[in-house]
Design an enzyme around this catalytic site. Structure first.
Site, mmCIF file in Angstrom:
data_model
loop_
_atom_site.group_PDB
_atom_site.id
_atom_site.type_symbol
_atom_site.label_atom_id
_atom_site.label_comp_id
_atom_site.label_asym_id
_atom_site.label_seq_id
_atom_site.Cartn_x
_atom_site.Cartn_y
_atom_site.Cartn_z
ATOM 1 N N ASN A 9 0.867 -1.182 0.000
ATOM 2 C CA ASN A 9 0.000 0.000 0.000
ATOM 3 C C ASN A 9 0.902 1.230 0.000
ATOM 4 O O ASN A 9 1.505 1.563 1.012
ATOM 5 C CB ASN A 9 -0.888 -0.048 1.258
ATOM 6 C CG ASN A 9 -1.724 1.200 1.417
ATOM 7 O OD1 ASN A 9 -1.815 2.028 0.508
ATOM 8 N ND2 ASN A 9 -2.344 1.338 2.584
ATOM 9 N N LYS A 11 0.108 4.301 -0.320
ATOM 10 C CA LYS A 11 -0.517 5.490 0.299
ATOM 11 C C LYS A 11 -0.246 6.731 -0.572
ATOM 12 O O LYS A 11 -0.191 6.622 -1.795
ATOM 13 C CB LYS A 11 -0.032 5.656 1.745
ATOM 14 C CG LYS A 11 -0.199 4.363 2.549
ATOM 15 C CD LYS A 11 0.018 4.529 4.018
ATOM 16 C CE LYS A 11 -0.148 3.190 4.709
ATOM 17 N NZ LYS A 11 -0.057 3.285 6.158
ATOM 18 N N HIS A 97 -9.512 1.140 4.972
ATOM 19 C CA HIS A 97 -8.204 1.294 5.613
ATOM 20 C C HIS A 97 -8.356 2.223 6.823
ATOM 21 O O HIS A 97 -9.162 3.156 6.799
ATOM 22 C CB HIS A 97 -7.194 1.873 4.618
ATOM 23 C CG HIS A 97 -5.806 1.855 5.172
ATOM 24 N ND1 HIS A 97 -5.344 2.845 6.000
ATOM 25 C CD2 HIS A 97 -4.810 0.948 5.068
ATOM 26 C CE1 HIS A 97 -4.107 2.542 6.379
ATOM 27 N NE2 HIS A 97 -3.760 1.394 5.817
ATOM 28 N N GLU A 99 -6.716 4.620 7.858
ATOM 29 C CA GLU A 99 -6.545 6.059 7.589
ATOM 30 C C GLU A 99 -7.820 6.643 6.977
ATOM 31 O O GLU A 99 -8.128 7.814 7.180
ATOM 32 C CB GLU A 99 -5.308 6.282 6.704
ATOM 33 C CG GLU A 99 -4.037 6.067 7.524
ATOM 34 C CD GLU A 99 -2.875 5.459 6.782
ATOM 35 O OE1 GLU A 99 -2.838 5.508 5.539
ATOM 36 O OE2 GLU A 99 -1.986 4.897 7.467
ATOM 37 N N GLU A 169 -5.473 -4.996 10.675
ATOM 38 C CA GLU A 169 -4.444 -3.958 10.821
ATOM 39 C C GLU A 169 -4.696 -3.190 12.121
ATOM 40 O O GLU A 169 -5.464 -2.213 12.128
ATOM 41 C CB GLU A 169 -4.493 -2.984 9.640
ATOM 42 C CG GLU A 169 -4.190 -3.639 8.307
ATOM 43 C CD GLU A 169 -3.612 -2.633 7.322
ATOM 44 O OE1 GLU A 169 -2.531 -2.900 6.782
ATOM 45 O OE2 GLU A 169 -4.230 -1.571 7.110
ATOM 46 N N GLY A 175 2.500 2.173 10.744
ATOM 47 C CA GLY A 175 3.448 3.273 10.591
ATOM 48 C C GLY A 175 4.181 3.626 11.872
ATOM 49 O O GLY A 175 4.829 4.669 11.952
ATOM 50 N N SER A 215 3.390 -2.180 10.319
ATOM 51 C CA SER A 215 4.838 -2.240 10.559
ATOM 52 C C SER A 215 5.457 -3.582 10.143
ATOM 53 O O SER A 215 6.344 -4.104 10.829
ATOM 54 C CB SER A 215 5.169 -1.904 12.021
ATOM 55 O OG SER A 215 4.826 -0.561 12.294
HETATM 56 P P1 PGA Z 1 2.862 0.254 7.581
HETATM 57 O O1 PGA Z 1 1.377 0.450 6.981
HETATM 58 O O2 PGA Z 1 3.397 -1.037 7.007
HETATM 59 O O3 PGA Z 1 3.632 1.459 7.131
HETATM 60 O O4 PGA Z 1 2.711 0.165 9.075
HETATM 61 C C1 PGA Z 1 0.507 -0.628 6.781
HETATM 62 C C2 PGA Z 1 -0.811 -0.166 6.217
HETATM 63 O O5 PGA Z 1 -1.284 0.911 6.596
HETATM 64 O O6 PGA Z 1 -1.426 -0.834 5.359
#
Ligand code: PGA
Length: 262
Positions: A9, A11, A97, A99, A169, A175, A215
């Site tokens: 992803n 983003k 997601h 976010e 998640e 992140g 992560s």
């Molecule tokens: P990350 O994000 O691997 O940077 O923690 C995962 C995601 O949001 O799908």
């Protein structure tokens, strides 16, 4: 056996140029590493879907949209429909997601409408679910994940469930550099599989893929993927480095016993 599925992803990252460079490097890495028995995808920004798709042509890597709108067309300034994603070469769409849920304020109901629109539009959907840190600390992880998963699946026929994968998640792991432990992730994945079993029966539950995200790095991918209910990974930050993403793909393949080469 459920086919492992690892996706990146991106983003709101990359330029057109850097995205194409990254895509070419990922395509090349996949060619070299005997990853035939996995599904692999990247989710670039909407505006780069075509160019990234071109860079991935003839590779094993599919593209997907990071989001979509639930209506087919009309006066929805700034939005993208399922048909537009298809038309731009997408095989997949992400829905819900964290976010989108927590930064853009998407409700369970909105996520649900997006899932139905994506499936009706012929896309394969990755539905994200996961708890906030305070929800985990308050012992509400299962309650939150149950609410998100049940809302996502409401009204979805057993036949259409075949177009859906989940991504667990935990929001506190996204992140932050602090992944869920393999045990924490396995527990949540088994719980989600149980929810699917309750609604659709054992066979459907045993066929539905559940990815872990939060992560994921080359150093933790193998242990996570060794868990019986973890069928894939949704990788954010580490998917922006081709070398890291390929290393995660290879670790996943090793964990599931589909590459024997060390
Ligand atoms: P990350 O994000 O691997 O940077 O923690 C995962 C995601 O949001 O799908």
């Amino acid at each position: 056996m459920r086919k492992p599925f690892v996706a990146g992803n991106w983003k709101m990252n990359t330029t057109n140029h850097s995205g194409m460079t990254l895509a070419r490097a990922v395509a090349e890495g996949c060619r070299n590493s005997m990853l035939e028995r996995m599904d692999i995808a990247v989710f670039p920004p909407f505006v780069y879907l075509r160019s990234v798709g071109r860079a991935l042509a003839d590779s094993r890597v599919a593209v997907g949209g990071q989001d979509l709108h639930w209506e087919q067309k009309g006066a929805f300034t700034g939005e993208i429909s399922a048909a537009m994603l298809k038309d731009s070469g997408c095989v997949y769409a992400l829905c819900g997601h964290s976010e989108r849920r927590h930064v853009m304020g998407e409700s369970d109901e909105i996520v649900h409408k997006k899932i139905l629109a994506a499936v009706a539009g012929g896309l394969l959907v990755v539905v994200c679910a996961g708890e906030l840190l305070e929800e985990r600390q308050a012992g509400r992880t299962e309650q939150v994940v149950r609410r998100q998963v049940e809302a996502a699946l409401a009204g979805l026929s057993a036949e259409k469930l075949g177009a859906v994968a989940f991504a667990y998640e935990p929001v506190w792991a996204i992140g932050t550099g602090k992944n869920a432990t393999a045990d924490q992730a396995q527990t949540a994945h088994a719980f989600i599989r149980g929810l699917i079993r309750n609604s659709y029966g054992s066979e459907a539950a045993s066929e539905t893929r559940i990815l872990y995200g939060g992560s994921v790095k080359p150093g933790n991918a193998r242990e996570l993927m060794e868990q019986p209910d973890i069928d894939g990974l949704l990788v954010g930050g580490a998917s922006l480095e081709a070398g890291d993403f390929i290393a995660i793909l290879e670790a996943s393949a090793h964990a599931k016993g589909i590459i024997n080469r060390e």
